[in-house]
Scaffold this motif. Structure first.
Motif, short mmCIF file in Angstrom:
data_model
loop_
_atom_site.label_atom_id
_atom_site.label_comp_id
_atom_site.label_asym_id
_atom_site.label_seq_id
_atom_site.Cartn_x
_atom_site.Cartn_y
_atom_site.Cartn_z
N VAL A 268 -52.02 18.83 -52.31
CA VAL A 268 -53.31 18.20 -52.52
C VAL A 268 -53.08 16.81 -53.10
CG1 VAL A 268 -55.49 18.35 -53.79
CG2 VAL A 268 -54.45 20.42 -52.85
N GLU A 269 -52.19 16.74 -54.11
CA GLU A 269 -51.84 15.45 -54.71
C GLU A 269 -50.56 15.59 -55.53
OE1 GLU A 269 -54.91 14.14 -57.43
OE2 GLU A 269 -55.25 16.18 -58.08
N GLY A 270 -49.92 14.47 -55.76
CA GLY A 270 -48.75 14.41 -56.61
C GLY A 270 -48.74 13.06 -57.29
N GLU A 271 -48.44 13.04 -58.57
CA GLU A 271 -48.47 11.78 -59.30
C GLU A 271 -47.41 11.75 -60.38
OE1 GLU A 271 -51.64 8.79 -61.52
OE2 GLU A 271 -52.31 10.73 -60.78
N VAL A 272 -46.63 10.66 -60.40
CA VAL A 272 -45.67 10.39 -61.46
C VAL A 272 -46.35 9.41 -62.41
CG1 VAL A 272 -43.43 9.35 -61.99
CG2 VAL A 272 -43.69 10.76 -59.95
N PHE A 273 -46.12 9.59 -63.70
CA PHE A 273 -46.77 8.73 -64.69
C PHE A 273 -45.80 7.68 -65.22
CE2 PHE A 273 -49.50 12.24 -64.25
CZ PHE A 273 -50.76 11.70 -64.40
N PHE A 274 -46.32 6.47 -65.44
CA PHE A 274 -45.53 5.32 -65.84
C PHE A 274 -46.01 4.78 -67.17
CE2 PHE A 274 -45.26 5.69 -61.30
CZ PHE A 274 -43.93 5.44 -61.04
N ASP A 275 -45.10 4.13 -67.92
CA ASP A 275 -45.49 3.51 -69.18
C ASP A 275 -46.06 2.11 -68.91
OD1 ASP A 275 -43.31 1.81 -68.77
OD2 ASP A 275 -42.08 2.74 -70.33
#
Length: 110
Positions: A47-54
């Protein structure tokens, strides 16, 4: 921004669905959201995939993946948890866990 606050904000940013959303930790700094979805694609429809960044646009080393069904999410979790990514240094195993709902408080760095 503290790590506890950033994880809480990340969980709020990704719609958590019961038994279909996975929390993925141990991602390399070079990983982007497209890399994360490509890693999980063989296990079922995403459905979705997300990597988080600073703030400096460096990966925080974690992300969320929401699979279309519970079976696909369970299969991906079983196959990828504690696996290492080839060609990535330093070698760190992935930690793939069920995502917590938005009402759960995370307390870290104690």
């Amino acid at each position: 921004m503290s790590r506890a606050h950033s994880v809480q904000a990340a969980a709020a940013a990704v719609r958590v669905r019961c038994n279909t959303t996975l929390f993925v930790d141990g991602l390399p700094e070079s990983f982007a959201s497209g890399d994360l979805t490509a890693l999980f694609a063989p296990y079922g429809q995403l459905v979705e995939g997300e990597v988080f960044f600073d703030d400096d646009n460096v990966s925080r080393g974690f992300g969320f993946v929401t699979m279309f069904g519970t079976d696909a999410a369970a299969r991906a979790k079983a196959e990828l948890n504690l696996q290492t990514l080839p060609g990535i240094s330093p070698v760190r195993p992935l930690k793939v866990r069920w995502a917590l709902d938005k009402a759960t408080l995370f307390v870290g760095d104690l």
